[in-house]
Scaffold this active site. Structure first.
Site, PDB file in Angstrom:
ATOM      1  N   ASN A  42       9.439 -12.836 -25.206  1.00 56.75           N
ATOM      2  CA  ASN A  42       9.100 -11.692 -24.261  1.00 56.75           C
ATOM      3  C   ASN A  42      10.257 -10.785 -24.589  1.00 56.75           C
ATOM      4  O   ASN A  42      11.327 -10.750 -24.382  1.00 56.75           O
ATOM      5  CB  ASN A  42       9.474 -12.204 -22.830  1.00 56.75           C
ATOM      6  CG  ASN A  42       9.466 -11.431 -21.867  1.00 56.75           C
ATOM      7  OD1 ASN A  42       9.193 -10.152 -22.090  1.00 56.75           O
ATOM      8  ND2 ASN A  42      10.019 -11.769 -20.631  1.00 56.75           N
TER       9      ASN A  42
ATOM     10  N   HIS B 255       6.931 -13.633 -14.024  1.00 53.90           N
ATOM     11  CA  HIS B 255       8.200 -13.683 -14.570  1.00 53.90           C
ATOM     12  C   HIS B 255       9.123 -13.495 -13.349  1.00 53.90           C
ATOM     13  O   HIS B 255       8.948 -12.698 -12.659  1.00 53.90           O
ATOM     14  CB  HIS B 255       8.413 -12.683 -15.715  1.00 53.90           C
ATOM     15  CG  HIS B 255       9.631 -12.923 -16.390  1.00 53.90           C
ATOM     16  ND1 HIS B 255      10.848 -12.657 -15.834  1.00 53.90           N
ATOM     17  CD2 HIS B 255       9.714 -13.659 -17.754  1.00 53.90           C
ATOM     18  CE1 HIS B 255      11.727 -12.833 -16.859  1.00 53.90           C
ATOM     19  NE2 HIS B 255      11.385 -13.465 -17.799  1.00 53.90           N
TER      20      HIS B 255
ATOM     21  N   SER C  14      17.437 -18.884 -22.202  1.00 48.01           N
ATOM     22  CA  SER C  14      18.490 -19.029 -23.043  1.00 48.01           C
ATOM     23  C   SER C  14      18.214 -19.745 -24.381  1.00 48.01           C
ATOM     24  O   SER C  14      19.143 -20.283 -24.785  1.00 48.01           O
ATOM     25  CB  SER C  14      19.843 -19.031 -22.606  1.00 48.01           C
ATOM     26  OG  SER C  14      20.163 -18.026 -21.423  1.00 48.01           O
TER      27      SER C  14
ATOM     28  N   GLY D  95      18.660 -15.119 -19.551  1.00 45.33           N
ATOM     29  CA  GLY D  95      19.594 -14.051 -20.003  1.00 45.33           C
ATOM     30  C   GLY D  95      21.056 -14.439 -19.630  1.00 45.33           C
ATOM     31  O   GLY D  95      21.843 -13.399 -19.842  1.00 45.33           O
TER      32      GLY D  95
ATOM     33  N   GLU E  55      11.015 -21.678 -16.127  1.00 44.29           N
ATOM     34  CA  GLU E  55      12.263 -20.907 -16.523  1.00 44.29           C
ATOM     35  C   GLU E  55      13.077 -20.926 -15.274  1.00 44.29           C
ATOM     36  O   GLU E  55      12.862 -20.176 -14.432  1.00 44.29           O
ATOM     37  CB  GLU E  55      11.546 -19.310 -16.758  1.00 44.29           C
ATOM     38  CG  GLU E  55      10.650 -19.275 -17.875  1.00 44.29           C
ATOM     39  CD  GLU E  55      10.947 -17.935 -18.644  1.00 44.29           C
ATOM     40  OE1 GLU E  55      11.147 -17.811 -19.518  1.00 44.29           O
ATOM     41  OE2 GLU E  55      10.619 -16.819 -17.857  1.00 44.29           O
TER      42      GLU E  55
ATOM     43  N   GLU F  79      11.692 -11.863 -13.104  1.00 46.88           N
ATOM     44  CA  GLU F  79      12.170 -10.430 -13.165  1.00 46.88           C
ATOM     45  C   GLU F  79      11.073  -9.515 -12.056  1.00 46.88           C
ATOM     46  O   GLU F  79      11.541  -8.757 -11.704  1.00 46.88           O
ATOM     47  CB  GLU F  79      12.356  -9.747 -14.378  1.00 46.88           C
ATOM     48  CG  GLU F  79      13.753 -10.269 -14.861  1.00 46.88           C
ATOM     49  CD  GLU F  79      14.043 -10.399 -16.584  1.00 46.88           C
ATOM     50  OE1 GLU F  79      12.875  -9.741 -17.229  1.00 46.88           O
ATOM     51  OE2 GLU F  79      14.781 -11.110 -16.993  1.00 46.88           O
TER      52      GLU F  79
ATOM     53  N   LYS G 190      10.739  -8.034 -23.131  1.00 44.77           N
ATOM     54  CA  LYS G 190      11.070  -7.275 -21.963  1.00 44.77           C
ATOM     55  C   LYS G 190      11.167  -5.553 -22.193  1.00 44.77           C
ATOM     56  O   LYS G 190      10.202  -5.142 -23.049  1.00 44.77           O
ATOM     57  CB  LYS G 190      12.389  -7.578 -21.362  1.00 44.77           C
ATOM     58  CG  LYS G 190      12.400  -9.271 -21.350  1.00 44.77           C
ATOM     59  CD  LYS G 190      13.673  -9.708 -20.431  1.00 44.77           C
ATOM     60  CE  LYS G 190      13.652 -11.239 -20.703  1.00 44.77           C
ATOM     61  NZ  LYS G 190      14.491 -11.682 -19.782  1.00 44.77           N
TER      62      LYS G 190
END
Ligand code: PEP
Length: 251
Positions: free
Chosen positions: A9, A95, A212, A173, A167, A97, A11
């Protein structure tokens, strides 16, 4: 036997130059990756470039999100049909985010999951708990609710047409990876939850870990019995790092 997947991904990262270099590196190195299915999810504007460079290679590509709508007055949105038009096989939905910065609810995510299937795409459904939720021992409740919303909206068999990515939000991140034991525990819980409704779907659905993951921890994570690969953010932006993770999925 579930075929492992490693999906990158990207991003909102990259430039025409860096995308060109990254794709070259992945395409050159992919010959040493024999088992895993490899996917890249670039920002929308680079998808035509990705299609041009990866066409005919064993690497698939996908979108990072899609609109709930097929076409019309939805400024700034991109439909599943448009993604398919540019050769996308996959699309990420839900996701964290998108859930946090764009307030996407589990119901909207479930609707996007179905919209992706209707467009002929394979949705990669992201689910996972925040640090607060983990500390309150609510991890299982959170992932069960996120998953059940999709099952109720789309059906249990629809899960087999997609991929699940567990996730933990606190690991995305942050450099704080879940331990292989922590990740396996949640993956087994997710598979068990699905098995209560359909044992065959549970056996076949691929559940990726994301948060991560990097070359140094990928082997240990992916070798867990219920972890079928990874959804990779930061480490997907360097060809050598990404390929190392792809090789870790060669079991
Ligand atoms: C992600 O954004 O899906 C992700 C897993 O990111 P990172 O690998 O950077 O934690």
């Amino acid at each position: 036997m579930r075929r492992p997947i490693v999906a990158g991904n990207w991003k909102m990262n990259g430039s025409r130059e860096s995308v060109f270099e990254l794709l070259n590196g992945i395409r050159d190195g992919i010959k040493t990756v024999t088992t895993a299915e490899v996917v890249v999810c670039p920002p929308y504007v680079y998808i035509p470039e990705v299609q041009g460079q990866l066409h005919g290679s064993p690497i698939s590509w996908g979108g990072q999100d899609l609109s709930l709508h097929q076409q019309g007055a939805y400024t700034g949105e991109v439909s599943g049909e448009m993604l398919a038009d540019f050769g996308c096989k996959y699309v990420i939905v839900g996701h964290s985010e998108r859930r946090s910065y764009h307030a996407e609810s589990s119901q909207q995510v479930a609707e996007k999951y179905q919209t992706a299937l209707d467009a002929g795409l394979v949705p990669i459904l992201c689910i996972g708990e925040t640090l607060d939720q983990r500390e309150q021992n609510a991890t299982e409740e959170v992932v069960a609710t996120q998953l059940n919303t999709v099952i109720q909206h789309c059906s249990i068999s629809a899960l087999q047409a997609g991929v699940i990515a567990y996730e933990p939000v606190w690991a995305i991140g942050t450099g704080m990876t879940a331990t292989p034991e922590q990740a396996q525990q949640v993956h087994a819980f997710i598979r068990g939850l699905i098995a209560q409704q359909d044992a065959e779907v549970a056996e076949n659905v691929r559940i990726l870990y994301g948060g991560s993951m990097k070359a140094s921890n990928a082997v240990e994570l992916i070798s867990q019995p219920d972890i079928d690969g990874g959804l990779i953010g930061g480490a997907a932006l360097k060809a050598a790092d990404f390929l190392e993770i792809c090789r870790a999925a060669n079991s």
